[in-house]
Design a protein around this motif. Structure first.
Motif, short mmCIF file in Angstrom:
data_model
loop_
_atom_site.label_atom_id
_atom_site.label_comp_id
_atom_site.label_asym_id
_atom_site.label_seq_id
_atom_site.Cartn_x
_atom_site.Cartn_y
_atom_site.Cartn_z
N ILE A 124 148.72 81.10 61.13
CA ILE A 124 148.23 81.23 59.75
C ILE A 124 147.04 80.30 59.55
CG2 ILE A 124 148.82 80.95 57.31
CD1 ILE A 124 151.73 81.53 58.07
N ASN A 125 147.24 79.02 59.86
CA ASN A 125 146.18 78.01 59.77
C ASN A 125 146.11 77.25 61.09
OD1 ASN A 125 145.35 78.29 56.95
ND2 ASN A 125 147.41 77.57 56.46
N PRO A 126 145.42 77.80 62.09
CA PRO A 126 145.40 77.15 63.41
C PRO A 126 144.59 75.86 63.41
CG PRO A 126 143.90 79.01 63.38
CD PRO A 126 144.63 79.04 62.07
N ILE A 127 145.16 74.83 64.01
CA ILE A 127 144.48 73.55 64.20
C ILE A 127 144.21 73.40 65.69
CG2 ILE A 127 144.62 71.06 63.91
CD1 ILE A 127 144.51 72.65 61.26
N VAL A 128 142.93 73.40 66.07
CA VAL A 128 142.55 73.36 67.48
C VAL A 128 142.15 71.93 67.86
CG1 VAL A 128 140.97 74.25 69.23
CG2 VAL A 128 141.76 75.75 67.39
N ILE A 129 142.81 71.40 68.88
CA ILE A 129 142.51 70.07 69.41
C ILE A 129 142.19 70.22 70.89
CG2 ILE A 129 143.33 67.71 69.71
CD1 ILE A 129 143.28 68.50 66.79
N VAL A 130 141.05 69.66 71.31
CA VAL A 130 140.62 69.79 72.71
C VAL A 130 140.51 68.41 73.33
CG1 VAL A 130 138.86 70.72 74.26
CG2 VAL A 130 139.32 71.86 72.07
N GLY A 131 141.00 68.29 74.56
CA GLY A 131 140.91 67.02 75.28
C GLY A 131 139.49 66.72 75.72
N GLU A 132 139.28 65.47 76.13
CA GLU A 132 137.96 65.07 76.61
C GLU A 132 137.66 65.71 77.96
OE1 GLU A 132 136.08 63.75 74.59
OE2 GLU A 132 136.73 61.86 73.73
N PRO A 133 136.38 65.93 78.27
CA PRO A 133 136.02 66.61 79.53
C PRO A 133 136.19 65.72 80.75
CG PRO A 133 134.06 66.04 78.28
CD PRO A 133 135.22 65.70 77.40
N THR A 134 136.25 66.37 81.89
CA THR A 134 136.24 65.68 83.17
C THR A 134 134.85 65.04 83.38
OG1 THR A 134 135.75 67.84 84.16
CG2 THR A 134 138.03 67.09 84.23
N TYR A 135 134.61 64.52 84.58
CA TYR A 135 133.38 63.75 84.82
C TYR A 135 132.62 64.30 86.01
CZ TYR A 135 130.45 59.54 84.85
OH TYR A 135 129.39 58.65 84.80
N LYS A 136 132.44 65.61 86.04
CA LYS A 136 131.65 66.24 87.11
C LYS A 136 130.15 65.98 86.86
CE LYS A 136 135.38 68.08 88.84
NZ LYS A 136 135.73 69.46 88.48
N GLY A 137 129.73 66.12 85.61
CA GLY A 137 128.36 65.82 85.24
C GLY A 137 128.29 64.42 84.65
N LYS A 138 127.34 63.61 85.08
CA LYS A 138 127.30 62.20 84.69
C LYS A 138 126.64 61.98 83.33
CE LYS A 138 129.14 61.71 88.65
NZ LYS A 138 130.61 61.75 88.72
#
Length: 361
Positions: A124-138
């Motif tokens: 109904i009311n989605p709350i999207v939380i995304v983790g921090e990215p990996t470190y392939k690009g510096k």
């Protein structure tokens, strides 16, 4: 107020005591107050049609059968009732201990181009939380979202303006939760998903965000900017997390004027500890003394395989814009550090911060 043999009751703004009968009672509590309702016999319905389901904390005491509904300063306790009708959702009380699937998780490989993620569940009311990215690009990068709705959302990596905006592929984990506060069955642990609108940046200070109700102890908080009204690189920062609230601000890259248009921000708060919820194992803790040097953080217990991981810097000891990055994640530990962006200078030393993390499998 006692309804006696009256079949239909409308509560007042006072603290009402309402007792039903053996009929199919309909009890309207829309006026508010700290009400107590005993439906007795029949098939009884409680009406709260002026309140959105996502704006309440709803808990069921399985031993007593009492349902507690907290909305702002009002607390309603109902028993021997079968159904609650909110403005946007109907709850059948006998289904409450079956807990609907309110969390969806996944892993995304992405770069600087927008990518559509379709949701498998209906929210109904989605709350999207995304983790921090990996470190392939510096180069520094952060997660940006747009067009979040009940069926899908768009996501991409964003670099500061000084770079060419073409970032290599990184991996991130994500969690989508239904807006509201939820009790972990059989425990005193809680999970809450929410959102708010703000234009505040660290140049202006912080805004205070309150939970729907007090947590038993200080929770773990992860925030996420969920709109794309401002196209400049921006990261969320939090501080002063406690049982009642947390403080939030946005930071643009250092060479900018640190003024940003308003955005919608999503957040989740999880009780600290290790527990099972929604058929997943959750580990939620804070770690101190994380800085620009890589730090290994051991999980409190070993996962059966590599867990999903969400992290955020949860203090504001260093004023330079920065976010956490994930070097490595295993069944036993993860390695992370605080990554400053370098739009103004190349200095990347950052003082000790606290980071919050949620690992789940």
């Amino acid at each position: 107020k006692n309804s006696g043999a009256i079949e239909n009751v409308i509560g007042s703004r006072l603290n009402d005591i309402i007792t039903g009968n053996n009929q199919n009672n309909v009890i309207n509590l829309a006026a508010g107050g700290d009400d107590r309702v005993d439906g007795k016999g029949g098939y009884d319905t409680v009406l709260l049609q002026n309140i959105n389901y996502g704006d309440v904390t709803l808990t069921l005491n399985e031993s007593s059968g009492v349902v507690k509904i907290v909305h702002k300063s009002d607390e309603m306790n109902i028993v021997n009732c079968e159904k609650i009708i909110f403005k946007n959702k109907t709850i059948v009380i006998s289904d409450m201990n079956k807990q609907p699937p309110i969390i969806e998780t996944g892993t995304i490989t992405l770069n600087h181009t927008w990518k559509r993620i379709n949701l498998k569940q209906t929210f109904i009311n989605p709350i999207v939380i995304v983790g921090e990215p990996t470190y392939k690009g510096k180069e520094s990068c952060t997660i940006r979202l747009k067009n979040v709705n009940s069926k899908y959302f768009f996501i991409r990596l964003e670099e500061p303006d000084k770079y060419n905006q073409k970032h290599t592929y990184e991996s991130v984990n994500y969690m989508v939760g239904e807006k509201g506060k939820w009790q972990v069955p059989g425990t005193n642990n809680y999970v809450e998903f929410g959102n708010f609108k703000t234009s505040i940046t660290s140049k202006k200070g912080f805004t205070t965000i309150q939970y729907k109700s007090i947590f038993p102890s200080t929770p773990i908080v992860i925030t996420q900017i969920r709109t794309y009204r401002g196209s400049n690189w921006v990261v969320p920062r939090t501080r002063n997390i406690n049982q009642r609230s947390f403080q939030f601000t946005m930071q643009e890259e250092e060479k900018n004027n640190n003024l940003h248009p308003w955005e919608y921000v999503s957040w989740c708060a999880f009780s600290k500890g290790t527990y099972n919820f929604q058929n997943k194992k959750f580990e939620c803790y804070s770690v101190n003394k994380v800085n620009n040097r890589q730090k290994r953080i051991n999980y409190s217990s070993v996962f059966s395989s590599i867990p999903n991981l969400l992290t955020r810097c949860s203090s504001f000891n260093g004023k330079d814009p920065a976010n956490t990055r994930i070097i490595k994640n295993t069944e036993k530990y993860f390695t992370s550090f605080i990554h400053e962006e370098t739009s103004k200078d190349k200095e990347i030393r950052h003082p000790d911060e606290t980071i919050d993390y949620i690992a789940f499998l």
